[in-house]
Design a protein around this motif. Sequence first.
Motif, PDB file in Angstrom:
ATOM      1  N   THR A 145       0.860  -1.183   0.000  1.00 10.65           N
ATOM      2  CA  THR A 145       0.000   0.000   0.000  1.00 10.65           C
ATOM      3  C   THR A 145       0.894   1.231   0.000  1.00 10.65           C
ATOM      4  O   THR A 145       1.777   1.356   0.852  1.00 10.65           O
ATOM      5  CB  THR A 145      -0.924   0.015   1.226  1.00 10.65           C
ATOM      6  OG1 THR A 145      -1.728  -1.164   1.219  1.00 10.65           O
ATOM      7  CG2 THR A 145      -1.834   1.238   1.208  1.00 10.65           C
TER       8      THR A 145
ATOM      9  N   ARG B 286      -4.277   1.936  -3.091  1.00 10.79           N
ATOM     10  CA  ARG B 286      -4.547   0.607  -2.531  1.00 10.79           C
ATOM     11  C   ARG B 286      -4.805  -0.433  -3.623  1.00 10.79           C
ATOM     12  O   ARG B 286      -5.415  -1.466  -3.362  1.00 10.79           O
ATOM     13  CB  ARG B 286      -5.741   0.681  -1.574  1.00 10.79           C
ATOM     14  CG  ARG B 286      -5.525   1.629  -0.399  1.00 10.79           C
ATOM     15  CD  ARG B 286      -6.660   1.529   0.608  1.00 10.79           C
ATOM     16  NE  ARG B 286      -7.946   1.793   0.002  1.00 10.79           N
ATOM     17  CZ  ARG B 286      -9.117   1.519   0.577  1.00 10.79           C
ATOM     18  NH1 ARG B 286      -9.151   0.965   1.760  1.00 10.79           N
ATOM     19  NH2 ARG B 286     -10.255   1.790  -0.042  1.00 10.79           N
TER      20      ARG B 286
ATOM     21  N   THR C 195      -3.112  -3.533  -2.420  1.00 14.85           N
ATOM     22  CA  THR C 195      -3.164  -3.761  -0.972  1.00 14.85           C
ATOM     23  C   THR C 195      -3.392  -5.219  -0.624  1.00 14.85           C
ATOM     24  O   THR C 195      -2.802  -5.733   0.322  1.00 14.85           O
ATOM     25  CB  THR C 195      -4.265  -2.883  -0.341  1.00 14.85           C
ATOM     26  OG1 THR C 195      -3.846  -1.519  -0.396  1.00 14.85           O
ATOM     27  CG2 THR C 195      -4.526  -3.258   1.105  1.00 14.85           C
TER      28      THR C 195
ATOM     29  N   VAL D  86      -6.288  -1.563   5.400  1.00 17.53           N
ATOM     30  CA  VAL D  86      -5.494  -2.475   4.582  1.00 17.53           C
ATOM     31  C   VAL D  86      -5.695  -3.894   5.116  1.00 17.53           C
ATOM     32  O   VAL D  86      -5.599  -4.131   6.308  1.00 17.53           O
ATOM     33  CB  VAL D  86      -3.991  -2.099   4.606  1.00 17.53           C
ATOM     34  CG1 VAL D  86      -3.774  -0.764   3.924  1.00 17.53           C
ATOM     35  CG2 VAL D  86      -3.436  -2.042   6.019  1.00 17.53           C
TER      36      VAL D  86
END
Length: 750
Positions: A652, A667, A670, A718
Amino acid sequence: MNKSIKTDLIARWCFEEQDGTKTLDEVTNIHDKVQYIFEKALFQPDRQIKRRKGISGNALWFDGFSVYIQRDGRKFTYDKGALTFSLWIAPHAFGGIEDERLTALINQHHLVEEKGFILGFHKHGQLSFQLGLTSGWEEVWGENHFLPKDVWSHVVATFDSHEGFMKLYLNGDLIGSKKTQGGKIVPAEVDLIVGKNNNPFVVADTFSLNTFMGLMDKVEIYRRALGEDEILKQYHSYLEPVNGRIPHSISYETISIDRADFTADRHRPQYHATAPGHWMNEPHAPLYFKGKYHLFYQHNPQGPYWGNIHWGHWVSEDLIHWKDQPVALAPDQEEVDPDGTWSGCAHYDENGLPVLFFTAGNHRYLPNQMIGLARSTFEKDGDLNLAKWEKHQDPVIFQPEGYQLDDDGFRDPFVWKEEDTWFQIVGSGINGKGGTALLFESTNIIDWHFKGCLYVSDVKKYPYLGRVWELPIMLPLGKNRKGEEKHIFIISPVGEGADVEVFYWVGTWDKMDGKFTPDQEDPQLFDLGDFHFTGPSAMVDPVTKKLILFTIAQGERPVEYEYASGWAHNAGMPVEIYLGTDDRMRIKPVDQVKELRNEKLIDIKNKTIAEVNEQLEQIQGDMLEIKLKFKNAYEGRYGLFLRQAMNRSEETLFYYDHSQDSFFVDRNKTSLDKKERTKGIQGGEVNLENEPLEVRFLLDKSLVEVYVNEIKSLTTRVYPACEESKGITLFGAEHLIIESMEIWSMNGIN
C-alpha cells in the motif's frame, strides 16, 4: 428430579461438557452439533464454544448470531398430543426484531404451513409459545411480562390436547394461558433447533436475526404437560443450593462477549479502542469525571451487524488504555426509548454530576425521534466507573413545530454550558434548504427553549452536504492572530447525494443571537481517506484544556467477512485539534500515544532514500508508529510503502504529489484477496504552502492513520492476504534526502 417426571423426559441438555462442538442429550445419548461460525475462522485461530457458570453446573453461551444447537428433524419424535418445554435462560440482549418472528429458544416449526412448535420471545423479551395444530395456528403470550436481561429465568411451556390448553410459566408463575380450538400438533418437516428460529429474518443476506444471545441451561422436553405444582417444585429444586432465590444478577464476565476471543485476529487493531466484539459504530459522549475519562459508543451486542443499538461504554485514565464496562443504555419497553437508543453526548447537571443526552426512538410518537436524558447513579453508589444510569421518564426535547424539518432528521444532541445556561444543538435538516443544527437553551437541563437554527447550509450550492446533518458539534477552538475567539462547527452529512465525511467550519459564535457565522462559506474536510474517518464527537479536556476529537474508523469489510470475524469497526485514535499560528485548523494524535511506544526500531537523519531503504530491509511490522520528514523535496511524488510483501505482490503506497499539492493512498495492490474492498486511490489537497512534507503514521494491523504536516489526516484500511506482508520501503527518487525518520513498534492496550 422427581422419578415420575424423569420417566417422561424425551430430551435433556445440561451442557456439562468442558469443550468441544457437540453437546449431549442425556435421554437419547445423542451428541447434538453446536453450530459455531468460528470453528473454521478465516482470520484467527479456532476459538472454543463457551461453557460458563449455569444455574447449576455449566451453561452454554449463545453469541446471538452464530451459535445454536441443531438436530436432524427425523431423529426427534414426540407425542403430538402433549408436550412440556422447560429451560433456564439468561438473555444478554433481545435483538432488533423487524417483524413478528420470535427469537427462538427451541423450535421445529413452519409458520407458513402452520406446523410444528416454537417457544421464544419477541421485542424486549415478551415470551410466546406457538403451535401448529390440526385446528390451525395457536399462540399464547406472556402478556405484560418481559424477561429481565443478565438474570436467570425459568421458562416453561405446556400443551395438552385432551384438556385443550396451552400455558406459559415464568419462574413458577402462570403468565399466559389459552384454550385451543382442539387438535394435536402437526409436525413440521424441519430440523429441531435450540437457540435460533428455523425461519429467521435475514439481514444483508447473511445475518440471521431471531437468534438467542445469552446463557441457557437445563433444557428439557417432556412427553406430557406438567402440572403447576410440578413446575413450581421443579423451579424451587434448582434454587435450593442458592438459598431458594434466583441470583440477583450474573457477573459481566460470565454473560458478556469475551474480547480475548479476538486478540489473535491478524486484522483487528490492538492499540485502538475496540468493542469487546460484534458491532460498533461511532464513539460519542466523551466525559471526564473524578480522574477518569468515559467514552460511549453505538453497539450491537447481538452480532457484528448494524441494528439493535445500545450504548457501549469504556473507561480510561489516559485516553489510550480503555477498559470495558457494562452497556450503559439500552432500549427499554417501559422507558422513553423502546425503539432505539441512538447517539448523543455527555455533560454535567446543576450539581456537577454526569448526565447523558441521547436520541430516543419511540414509535408511539410522530415524529419518532426525540431527546432523552439519563443521570448517573454515582450519588447513590459512588461508582467511579459510572456503570449504571437512570433515564428521565419523559423526553426532554421533542422536534419543534412550525419548521419544515426533514421527517427523518432530529437526532444526535450536543450540549455545552456557558455561565448559567446550557446550550444544545440537534442535527436536522430543513426541506428544500439542506442540513442544519437546531439550537436550544436551558437553565436546568430539563426544560429547553427552541432558539432557531444555528447555521443552515445551501444544498443547491453544496449538494454533497446532504439534506440532513448528523452529530453536530460546536466548541471553542482558540484565538486567532488578531486575538479573536474562534469556534469550530463540525457536522456529518447524510441523505441522498451526501458525501458522508466529517466537515467543519471555523468561525464566530454569537451567544445572544444563537448563530454561528463561518469565516468562509466553503466547508472544510477533516480527513482524506474517503469514508474511513466518520462519526465525530468531541470534548474540551478539563485536564489539559485541549480540544479532543473522537471518531469511528470504518472497517470496510465485505459483510461475509464481518460475519466470519465476529466484529466490525473500531475507534480512531483520539486527536487534538487546534488553531495553528497561520489560523488554519490543525490535527494531530493526542500526546499520550507516546505511551504506547515499545522498541525504537530505526532513527535516521539526513540520508538519501536509497540509503534509508537499505536499512528498512530489516524492518517489519504491522503495529508501528512512523515519523518521516523530507528535506528539499520540491517536485515529483514521494512517500512510503506499508504492509509490503517481499515479492511486492501486496503493498500500500502513501505519497505526496508536489504538482497537485495533494496527498494520496494507492490501494490497488493492498490485497490479493479479491473479495476485500480495499481498492483504488484516495486523497486530496493538503496545501502545504512549500512546507517540507512531514508525515506521521499510526499503523495498527488493518488500520492506518496518517497525519500530513498536522494539516490533514488520511485514514484508511489495509487487509493483506499474506501474513508476511509487513515490509516498509520509501518511495521517490533515490537521491531525495530524508531529514529524519523514526520508527517504533507499538504495544497493544489490552
